[in-house]
Design a protein around this motif. Structure first.
Motif, PDB file in Angstrom:
ATOM      1  N   HIS A 196       0.819  -1.213   0.000  1.00 38.48           N
ATOM      2  CA  HIS A 196       0.000   0.000   0.000  1.00 38.48           C
ATOM      3  C   HIS A 196       0.847   1.255   0.000  1.00 38.48           C
ATOM      4  O   HIS A 196       0.425   2.297  -0.494  1.00 38.48           O
ATOM      5  CB  HIS A 196      -0.956  -0.004   1.201  1.00 38.48           C
ATOM      6  N   GLU A 197       2.069   1.196   0.558  1.00 36.55           N
ATOM      7  CA  GLU A 197       2.944   2.363   0.550  1.00 36.55           C
ATOM      8  C   GLU A 197       3.386   2.687  -0.869  1.00 36.55           C
ATOM      9  O   GLU A 197       3.484   3.845  -1.257  1.00 36.55           O
ATOM     10  CB  GLU A 197       4.153   2.125   1.448  1.00 36.55           C
ATOM     11  N   HIS A 198       3.672   1.631  -1.660  1.00 37.17           N
ATOM     12  CA  HIS A 198       4.091   1.872  -3.033  1.00 37.17           C
ATOM     13  C   HIS A 198       2.938   2.455  -3.839  1.00 37.17           C
ATOM     14  O   HIS A 198       3.120   3.369  -4.640  1.00 37.17           O
ATOM     15  CB  HIS A 198       4.585   0.576  -3.675  1.00 37.17           C
ATOM     16  N   ILE A 199       1.734   1.964  -3.633  1.00 41.77           N
ATOM     17  CA  ILE A 199       0.569   2.484  -4.339  1.00 41.77           C
ATOM     18  C   ILE A 199       0.371   3.965  -4.015  1.00 41.77           C
ATOM     19  O   ILE A 199       0.102   4.792  -4.881  1.00 41.77           O
ATOM     20  CB  ILE A 199      -0.693   1.677  -3.970  1.00 41.77           C
ATOM     21  N   ALA A 200       0.541   4.312  -2.734  1.00 44.96           N
ATOM     22  CA  ALA A 200       0.401   5.719  -2.337  1.00 44.96           C
ATOM     23  C   ALA A 200       1.443   6.579  -3.037  1.00 44.96           C
ATOM     24  O   ALA A 200       1.168   7.703  -3.458  1.00 44.96           O
ATOM     25  CB  ALA A 200       0.531   5.848  -0.820  1.00 44.96           C
ATOM     26  N   ALA A 201       2.679   6.052  -3.189  1.00 47.23           N
ATOM     27  CA  ALA A 201       3.748   6.818  -3.822  1.00 47.23           C
ATOM     28  C   ALA A 201       3.425   7.130  -5.268  1.00 47.23           C
ATOM     29  O   ALA A 201       3.781   8.185  -5.799  1.00 47.23           O
ATOM     30  CB  ALA A 201       5.066   6.047  -3.732  1.00 47.23           C
ATOM     31  N   VAL A 202       2.724   6.204  -5.937  1.00 47.06           N
ATOM     32  CA  VAL A 202       2.380   6.420  -7.336  1.00 47.06           C
ATOM     33  C   VAL A 202       1.488   7.643  -7.504  1.00 47.06           C
ATOM     34  O   VAL A 202       1.476   8.293  -8.538  1.00 47.06           O
ATOM     35  CB  VAL A 202       1.707   5.148  -7.912  1.00 47.06           C
ATOM     36  N   ASN A 203       0.719   8.000  -6.480  1.00 45.21           N
ATOM     37  CA  ASN A 203      -0.184   9.141  -6.548  1.00 45.21           C
ATOM     38  C   ASN A 203       0.509  10.479  -6.269  1.00 45.21           C
ATOM     39  O   ASN A 203      -0.117  11.525  -6.370  1.00 45.21           O
ATOM     40  CB  ASN A 203      -1.335   8.944  -5.555  1.00 45.21           C
ATOM     41  N   LEU A 204       1.787  10.453  -5.902  1.00 48.97           N
ATOM     42  CA  LEU A 204       2.546  11.669  -5.672  1.00 48.97           C
ATOM     43  C   LEU A 204       3.069  12.210  -7.002  1.00 48.97           C
ATOM     44  O   LEU A 204       3.117  11.494  -8.003  1.00 48.97           O
ATOM     45  CB  LEU A 204       3.713  11.370  -4.723  1.00 48.97           C
ATOM     46  N   PRO A 205       3.500  13.488  -7.038  1.00 51.43           N
ATOM     47  CA  PRO A 205       4.112  14.008  -8.267  1.00 51.43           C
ATOM     48  C   PRO A 205       5.306  13.150  -8.665  1.00 51.43           C
ATOM     49  O   PRO A 205       6.037  12.642  -7.806  1.00 51.43           O
ATOM     50  CB  PRO A 205       4.545  15.424  -7.867  1.00 51.43           C
ATOM     51  N   PRO A 206       5.547  12.971  -9.961  1.00 55.59           N
ATOM     52  CA  PRO A 206       6.640  12.090 -10.389  1.00 55.59           C
ATOM     53  C   PRO A 206       8.004  12.626  -9.971  1.00 55.59           C
ATOM     54  O   PRO A 206       8.240  13.837  -9.978  1.00 55.59           O
ATOM     55  CB  PRO A 206       6.494  12.058 -11.913  1.00 55.59           C
ATOM     56  N   THR A 207       8.882  11.712  -9.629  1.00 59.94           N
ATOM     57  CA  THR A 207      10.268  12.090  -9.345  1.00 59.94           C
ATOM     58  C   THR A 207      10.996  12.415 -10.637  1.00 59.94           C
ATOM     59  O   THR A 207      11.778  13.366 -10.706  1.00 59.94           O
ATOM     60  CB  THR A 207      10.981  10.952  -8.603  1.00 59.94           C
ATOM     61  N   ILE A 208      10.744  11.617 -11.670  1.00 55.59           N
ATOM     62  CA  ILE A 208      11.324  11.844 -12.993  1.00 55.59           C
ATOM     63  C   ILE A 208      10.194  11.931 -13.999  1.00 55.59           C
ATOM     64  O   ILE A 208       9.309  11.066 -14.021  1.00 55.59           O
ATOM     65  CB  ILE A 208      12.301  10.710 -13.374  1.00 55.59           C
ATOM     66  N   ALA A 209      10.209  12.969 -14.821  1.00 58.73           N
ATOM     67  CA  ALA A 209       9.195  13.136 -15.864  1.00 58.73           C
ATOM     68  C   ALA A 209       9.894  13.522 -17.164  1.00 58.73           C
ATOM     69  O   ALA A 209      10.576  14.551 -17.231  1.00 58.73           O
ATOM     70  CB  ALA A 209       8.181  14.205 -15.472  1.00 58.73           C
ATOM     71  N   ILE A 210       9.751  12.678 -18.177  1.00 55.95           N
ATOM     72  CA  ILE A 210      10.323  12.916 -19.505  1.00 55.95           C
ATOM     73  C   ILE A 210       9.170  12.989 -20.497  1.00 55.95           C
ATOM     74  O   ILE A 210       8.334  12.083 -20.543  1.00 55.95           O
ATOM     75  CB  ILE A 210      11.295  11.785 -19.902  1.00 55.95           C
ATOM     76  N   ARG A 211       9.122  14.052 -21.292  1.00 54.07           N
ATOM     77  CA  ARG A 211       8.017  14.220 -22.240  1.00 54.07           C
ATOM     78  C   ARG A 211       8.553  14.606 -23.609  1.00 54.07           C
ATOM     79  O   ARG A 211       9.290  15.582 -23.746  1.00 54.07           O
ATOM     80  CB  ARG A 211       7.030  15.279 -21.749  1.00 54.07           C
ATOM     81  N   ASP A 212       8.194  13.795 -24.609  1.00 57.31           N
ATOM     82  CA  ASP A 212       8.512  14.084 -26.014  1.00 57.31           C
ATOM     83  C   ASP A 212      10.008  14.362 -26.203  1.00 57.31           C
ATOM     84  O   ASP A 212      10.404  15.310 -26.896  1.00 57.31           O
ATOM     85  CB  ASP A 212       7.703  15.281 -26.525  1.00 57.31           C
TER      86      ASP A 212
END
Length: 281
Positions: free
Chosen positions: A14-30
């Motif tokens: 459940h802790e990992h699932i909660a982490a997924v709902n946080l802002p991303p640590t790394i975000a790469i777009r296009d």
């Protein structure tokens, strides 16, 4: 040799699932990356890649040599930003050289031969200006965790290849950076030592919960370690698939070899790699 001690178990699901709902640590777009942009010999290395990692996620990149895996790691460090198009963010900010939020472990241990294991493990902290007592205490603790507590005063020439990689792991985790980039750190090791260090990495990751981008050519390694495996095509590197690894944690790398789910995932990733290669033939 002393054995790893004091490592926490993996965080509950459940802790990992909660982490997924946080802002991303790394975000790469296009993301598109050309070497020698604007010249006749320009090489398109990465083409239209988008990728996001949640806090504490362990994500592996696999694909043929030259598909841009290491290029992506170097972009995250800020080393290649001048030649890249698209948006790349680490903890919400553009990459920059010398970012203390990132620790980078290469395939080579890169230990300094004139420094002891303790001094090597503390070297990154020394560069970052931590007081001597603090960095030596943290380095000694990490050496104990990786099973080198009895070798703190030994020089690299007295350590086996696997022990040197353990020291490099200790040096990397001692930095306490929230993001860990790893470029085939176990690729040159024998099979037995590799399995041992994979298990050790899992224990350290469980204890410290870094966000990890791990480059490997070994599909079994990627499955054993990761929450997700990103399959890339031959150059120019594009994402072929983003495969969730739904094996329960904590994982025992050796026991996974007898799990049919492990082999099903291996077959799936292999098919995807072949598809990515075929698309460029």
């Amino acid at each position: 040799m002393s054995r790893p001690v004091g490592l926490a178990q993996t965080a509950p699901a459940h802790e990992h699932i909660a982490a997924v709902n946080l802002p991303p640590t790394i975000a790469i777009r296009d993301l598109t990356m050309r070497f020698g942009a604007g010249t006749a010999d320009a090489v398109l290395a990465v083409d239209n890649v988008s990728l996001s990692l949640a806090p504490g996620e362990f994500v592996s990149l696999v694909g043929p040599s030259g598909c841009g895996k290491t290029t992506i790691l170097n972009l995250l460090t800020g080393l290649l930003k001048e030649e890249a198009d698209g948006d790349v963010r680490v903890l919400g900010r553009p990459p920059r050289e010398g970012n203390p939020d990132i620790a980078y472990m290469l395939a080579r241990d890169s230990l300094l031969p004139w420094r002891t294991a303790l001094d090597n493990a503390a070297f990154g902290m020394e560069v970052r200006g931590l007081p001597r007592r603090e960095r030596e205490s943290r380095a000694r603790d990490l050496l104990q965790q990786v099973g080198l507590g009895d070798f703190a005063d030994k020089f690299p020439k007295a350590l086996s290849h696997g022990m040197r990689q353990r020291c490099a792991l200790a040096r990397t985790f001692a930095l306490d950076s929230p993001v860990l980039l790893m470029d085939e750190p176990f690729g040159a090791l024998d099979a037995q030592t590799k399995l041992t260090l994979e298990d050790l990495l899992m224990q350290l990751w469980s204890a410290h919960r870094k966000t990890v981008v791990f480059v490997t050519h070994d599909l079994a390694e990627a499955i054993a370690l990761s929450d997700r495996v990103i399959v890339m095509s031959a150059r120019p590197g594009r994402i072929v698939a983003d495969v969730a690894i739904d094996l329960p944690r904590p994982r025992d790398v050796r026991k996974l070899q007898t799990d049919h789910r492990f082999h099903d995932l291996y077959a799936k990733l292999w098919r995807l790699l072949e598809q990515g290669a075929a698309a460029h033939e």
